[in-house]
Design an enzyme around this catalytic site. Structure first.
Site, PDB file in Angstrom:
ATOM      1  N   CYS A 164       4.455  -7.707  -2.207  1.00  0.00           N
ATOM      2  CA  CYS A 164       3.305  -7.913  -0.774  1.00  0.00           C
ATOM      3  C   CYS A 164       2.819  -8.889  -1.472  1.00  0.00           C
ATOM      4  CB  CYS A 164       3.153  -6.141  -1.849  1.00  0.00           C
ATOM      5  SG  CYS A 164       3.780  -4.779  -1.312  1.00  0.00           S
ATOM      6  N   HIS A 204      -3.923  -7.917   1.604  1.00  0.00           N
ATOM      7  CA  HIS A 204      -2.638  -7.337   1.875  1.00  0.00           C
ATOM      8  C   HIS A 204      -3.090  -5.885   2.415  1.00  0.00           C
ATOM      9  CE1 HIS A 204       1.417  -5.262   2.114  1.00  0.00           C
ATOM     10  NE2 HIS A 204       0.778  -4.188   0.511  1.00  0.00           N
ATOM     11  N   ASN A 211       2.001   0.066   5.153  1.00  0.00           N
ATOM     12  CA  ASN A 211       2.278  -0.773   4.441  1.00  0.00           C
ATOM     13  C   ASN A 211       3.553  -1.667   4.712  1.00  0.00           C
ATOM     14  OD1 ASN A 211       2.664  -2.674   2.603  1.00  0.00           O
ATOM     15  ND2 ASN A 211       1.745  -1.838   1.037  1.00  0.00           N
TER      16      ASN A 211
END
Ligand code: UT7
Length: 326
Positions: A111, A252, A282
C-alpha cells in the site's frame, strides 16, 4: 528540476458491492463496517483486470498531459495483485497503450507502492535519465482476498490510478520513506513454493493451495497511526516547510479512523485530509492516485498547492512525499 504531474487518470470496475451484500458471505453488518472503517461499498472486477484498469487510467492521464504514448520513457507500475509475475504489468500496459519506447518494470511495496513509485520516478527525472514517466498503481485485490475472512474481505476493493510526470523546473523536495522487514509478518500475501530437485520440498498441503492476504488488523492500525504522523513531521522538517504550507494530506485510504487519528496527532483540521474509501474501500497502491484524480475532477486542486502524499502497508513499508500541483 524534478517530476511534475501533468495528467492523471483513474479506472474502477463497473460492479459495485455494498456492505449489505457482504452480510451474506461472512458474519458482519453494514453498521459494523461503516463504524469501524468508513467503507460503504467497493468496486469489484468481473471483466476488468489489473492490466486493463491500469491501461485505461494511463490513457486518460496521457490525454490530459497531451503526450503521445511514444513519448513515455518509463512505465512504473506498483501492484501486489498482478495477473502474472512475468511479464510484468508495466510491460503489458506498454503493449496495451502503445508506449513503444518506454522501459517498463513493476514495483512491489504494497500500500506504500504509489508513494515509492512516485519517489523513484522523480529520482530518475532528477538524475536526468528520463523526461516523461507514467506512474501507475493498479490492484485487483478481489483475486487475492479470502472471501471467508471477515477481518479482511470487508476492506478491499479493485481499481487503478495513473499519473504522468514530466521534467519541470520546480522545487525538488526530499521524501521520507521507510521499511521495517522485522515486522513484515503482520500483513502478508504468500505465493506458491514449488519443490526443487536439490532437496527443497514444497510446503505440506501446498498442492493446489491458493494464497490470500492475511493481516493482524490491530497491529497495522497502530503502526499506521504512529508512523505516519512522524513521517509527515519529518518530511516537513527536512524540506523546511510548515504545516501551514500544506494544502492537503493525501493518505492511503485504508480506514477512516486511521486518517482521523493521523489528523488529530498532527493537530491539523479534518478538511485537509480528503477521503474516498467510502466509495472504493482499500485499493492498496491505487488509493492515492485514485484520490488525487478525484480531487482534480472536483476542482479541489489549484496551481501551486502543496500536497503531502502518505502511504503505509505491507513490508512493513511507509513514507511521505511532497508534490506541488501544476
Ligand atoms: O492497507 C494497509 C493495511 N491495512 C490497514 O491499514 C488496516 C488496518 N486495520 C484496520 O483497519 C482495523 O484493525 C480493522 C478494520 C481491520 C478491524 O477493526 P478493529 O476496530 O481493529 O477491530 P478488531 O479487530 O479489534 O475487532 C473488534 C471486534 C472483534 O470481536 P470481539 O473479539 O470484540 O468479540 C472481532 O472479532 O469486531 C469483530 N470483527 C468483526 N465484526 C463484524 C472483526 N471483523 C469484523 C467484521 N464484522 N467484519
Amino acid at each position: 528540476m524534478t517530476g511534475q504531474i501533468i495528467g492523471t487518470g483513474a479506472c474502477v470496475p463497473e460492479k459495485v458491492i455494498n456492505n449489505q451484500e457482504l452480510e451474506g458471505l461472512v458474519e458482519t453488518s453494514d453498521a459494523w463496517i461503516q463504524e469501524r472503517t468508513g467503507i460503504e461499498r467497493r468496486h469489484i472486477a468481473v471483466k476488468e483486470t489489473t492490466v486493463s484498469m491500469a491501461a485505461k487510467a494511463a490513457s486518460e492521464a496521457l490525454k490530459e498531459a497531451e503526450l503521445p504514448p511514444e513519448q513515455i520513457d518509463l512505465i512504473l507500475v506498483s501492484t501486489m495483485s498482478p495477473e502474472e509475475i512475468m511479464p510484468c504489468t508495466a510491460c503489458k500496459v506498454q503493449r496495451e497503450i502503445g508506449a513503444s519506447r518506454a522501459v517498463c518494470f513493476d514495483l512491489s511495496a504494497a500500500c506504500s507502492g504509489f508513494v515509492m513509485a512516485y519517489v523513484t520516478a522523480c529520482a530518475y527525472i532528477e538524475a536526468g535519465i528520463f523526461q516523461n514517466i507514467l506512474v501507475i498503481g493498479s490492484e485487483c485485490l478481489s483475486n487475492v482476498t479470502d472471501w471467508s475472512d471477515r477481518g479482511t474481505c470487508i476492506l478491499f476493493g479493485d481499481g487503478a490510478g495513473a499519473a504522468v510526470l514530466t521534467a519541470a523546473e520546480e522545487t525538488k523536495y526530499l521524501p521520507s520513506i521507510y521499511s521495517d522487514g522485522s515486522r513484515g509478518g503482520a500483513l502478508t500475501l504468500k505465493s506458491r513454493q514449488n519443490h526443487n530437485p536439490f532437496g527443497k520440498e514444497a510446503p505440506a498441503g501446498d498442492e493446489g493451495t491458493s494464497y490470500y492476504i492475511e493481516m493482524d488488523g490491530q497491529a497495522i492500525f497502530k503502526f499506521a497511526v504512529r508512523s505516519i504522523p512522524q513521517a509527515v513531521e519529518e518530511v516537513l522538517r527536512k524540506n523546511h516547510l510548515h504545516k501551514s504550507d500544506i494544502r492537503y494530506y493525501v493518505l492511503h485510504q485504508a480506514n477512516e479512523r486511521i486518517v482521523e487519528a493521523v489528523a488529530k496527532r498532527l493537530g491539523e483540521p479534518a478538511y485537509k485530509f480528503p477521503m474516498n474509501m467510502k466509495e472504493y474501500g482499500n485499493t492498496s497502491s491505487a488509493s492515492i492516485p485514485l484520490l488525487i484524480h478525484e480531487m482534480k475532477e472536483k476542482n479541489m486542486l489549484h496551481s501551486g498547492d502543496r500536497l503531502v502524499l502518505a502511504g503505509f502497508g505491507g513490508g512493513l513499508t511507509w513514507g511521505t512525499a511532497i508534490i506541488t500541483w501544476k
